[in-house]
Design a protein around this motif. Structure first.
Motif: not given
Length: 625
Positions: A404-413
């Motif tokens: 979940w944390c990894f996917e969250y990072c991928n969606n944040q700029d």
């Protein structure tokens, strides 16, 4: 049985002077009830007076009371809820606790007949029985002392056995009884200010209902009501009640089990310390904490009986629903949550996994950020502290959090922002916290070590959101130290790459609620209930000793660590406990996870790194807010 007394013939006499056989008295009681409806209330009023008479009855008075109760049982069809209001009030105002078994039996027979005769009287009968869950308040002091004696315990069994058998008898005659009883029991549940013996006795009766014949209909409601009351008591205990020492002296940053093995006592600054004295220091004289402690013990024992009867999963499902509605949303619950911990320890494979999976789901898919942060804090604390949770399950659950944390990072700029991304930071901190406790048990299993290496934890921690600058410094530094020591992640020689650990960013994380500092399964500080938790609990001192021994001796054996689980308790000896006693610093801040003095926080530095605190508790110091 006849009562042979003189009967005047000229006018209606006082009942104490009447001479009637049982049959004659039945007849006169029936006529008195009918006459009262017509306005002739003389004999009726004397009948009511007999119901009120209860103090130190002589044998003749007991016989008269029993006979009148039996006569009323035969005449229930003549009793009217309006015209005979005073009689009903007298009957329902009687307490089984004030009489012997003959009167008790006659009373419950009358209640059964009244309930069967009129639907209007069912609730009044049930309310009278529920009132008998506890002795009458007018004689509370007397009964508190009496219940400490064998005859008092016998009295308790005599009363409560009749109460519960009468519930069942009424239910057999009135099918809706359990549902009506449920409402009454909940409404009459004592508040948190009720004396401890009485509130404990009331909850004991609720649990008896839960496990009884009516349990299928009312059991869930009883469990929910009990959990609600546990939370009511819990939130009444302020953190100041726990952290109430002189700021100039401070209190010990310690997990109380560190003194458990001491055969006699320990000297600290000239004062003798024992585990008992330390618990007394926290909660001595705190009546709310003592009530909560007693109710937790009662609940734990009930869970054990549910395990023995094969009902634990059924009860646990109700507990889990209640947890999500009350405990999870309570502001920093201190002890009530240990009901969940203990239930999981009784059935780790089913209840334990169900609890963890629910917490993961709330964190990943929940709507309210505060609840999601609370859920992941519960999850991290549970996985870290529960000795019965296997390394394999810990690794699998961590994988869900990391994903979940990894996917969250991928969606944040964007860049670092403690308030905007607080759920993400809570997840990162949970991952590091769990690994501080469980890294050794995971990497000791080759398959799990490989699984851990494959996780993208390092990518998350190096993301521009910079969780290492926001999460709590003590957890960050301990995690980095262990990661470097065990060669799991590429950790730099210094922390320069990660920025300033003790920063306004870490203080801002979570805001005033400080959910970042909330680890709900910290050691239980309650005197009686702790003994249920202790055998299944991982203390930081166990983990710390194990890690530090490995640093000093890299050839330390891992024979005791298996895929089935880790039992670190056996590795801690009394001598080691005493050797570690000097870490129990006097600073109040060391009860907190955010110390005042960042140069010596959490026991100082080992190999240039900050140590994990022995005890993690929400801080009350202004600097941490």
């Amino acid at each position: 049985m006849g009562i042979e007394l003189v009967t005047p013939q000229t006018e209606l006499p006082d009942m104490d002077e009447l001479s009637f056989t049982d049959t004659e008295l039945d007849y006169h009681v029936r006529n008195a009830l009918k006459a009262a409806v017509q306005g002739d209330r003389d004999f009726y009023n004397q009948l009511v007076a007999v119901m009120h008479h209860k103090d130190r009855l002589v044998p003749e008075e007991v016989a008269l009371l029993v006979t009148c109760l039996k006569a009323l049982t035969g005449a229930v069809s003549c009793i009217h809820i309006v015209h005979h209001r005073s009689l009903l009030a007298a009957i329902f105002g009687m307490s089984l606790w004030n009489y012997g078994t003959d009167v008790m039996d006659a009373m419950v027979e009358l209640l059964i007949s009244l309930a069967a005769s009129s639907g209007q009287l069912v609730d009044l009968c049930l309310e009278m029985l529920v009132t008998n869950f506890m002795p009458p308040s007018s004689s509370s002091t007397h009964f508190i002392e009496l219940l400490k004696q064998p005859r008092g315990v016998d009295k308790k069994h005599q009363v409560l056995d009749r109460v519960h058998s009468t519930f069942q008898d009424i239910a057999n005659l009135v099918p809706l009884t359990p549902l009506r009883l449920e409402k009454i029991v909940r409404e009459r549940m004592p508040n948190i200010y009720t004396k401890e013996p009485f509130i404990v006795m009331y909850v004991e009766n609720m649990l008896r209902l839960e496990s009884g014949a009516a349990g299928k209909l009312v059991g869930g409601s009883m469990i929910v009501a009990i959990m609600d009351r546990l939370i009511d008591l819990d939130v009444e205990i302020a953190w100041d009640d726990i952290l109430q020492d002189d700021f100039s002296k401070g209190i010990f940053d310690m997990e109380l089990e560190d003194l458990e093995g001491f055969s006699d006592h320990v000297q600290q600054d000239g004062n003798e310390l024992t585990r008992e004295s330390l618990i007394q220091r926290f909660f001595g004289g705190n009546l709310v904490a003592e009530k909560l402690d007693s109710l937790l013990v009662l609940t734990f024992e009930h869970l054990e009986s549910c395990t023995e009867s094969g009902r634990l999963i059924q009860v646990f499902e109700t507990l889990l629903q209640s947890f999500q509605k009350t405990v999870l949303t309570a502001y920093k619950s201190k002890f009530a949550q240990f009901v969940m911990f203990y239930a999981c320890s009784l059935d780790p494979e089913n209840c334990g996994k169900m609890f963890a999976s629910t917490l993961v789901d709330i964190f990943v898919s929940g709507v309210y950020p505060a609840w999601r942060m609370s859920a992941v804090a519960y999850l991290a604390s549970y996985l870290s502290r529960a000795k019965f949770v296997t390394p394999s399950f810990v690794a699998t659950t961590l994988e869900s959090l990391v994903k979940w944390c990894f996917e969250y990072c991928n969606n944040q700029d964007g860049d670092i922002n403690p308030k905007a991304h607080k759920v993400f930071y809570a997840g990162c901190q949970a991952i590091m916290y769990v690994l501080c406790f469980r890294m050794k048990s995971i990497i000791s299993v080759p398959r799990l070590r490989s699984q851990l290496r494959l996780l993208r934890i390092e990518d998350i921690l190096r993301h521009p959101l910079k969780p290492l600058q926001v999460c709590l410094p003590s957890i960050v530094e301990e995690f980095l130290r262990l990661a470097k020591t065990n060669g799991i992640f590429a950790v730099p020689d210094t922390f320069a790459d990660y920025g300033m650990l003790e920063s306004e960013l870490s203080r801002a994380f979570g805001g005033i609620e400080r959910l970042d500092m909330f680890f709900p399964f910290d050691p239980c500080l309650l005197r009686k209930s702790d003994r249920f938790i202790r055998p299944n609990f991982v203390y930081w001192s166990m983990v710390r000793s194990s890690y530090y021994e490995d640093e000093e001796d890299e050839s330390a054996s891992d024979e005791d660590i298996t895929e089935a689980g880790v039992d670190m308790a056996d590795d801690i000896s009394v001598d080691e406990d005493i050797a570690h006693f000097d870490e129990f610093d006097y600073s109040l801040d060391k009860m907190s996870i955010t110390p005042r003095d960042s140069s010596a926080k959490f026991g100082g530095r080992v190999h240039g790194f900050v140590q994990m605190p022995s005890k993690i508790r929400p801080s009350t110091s202004p600097e941490s807010l």
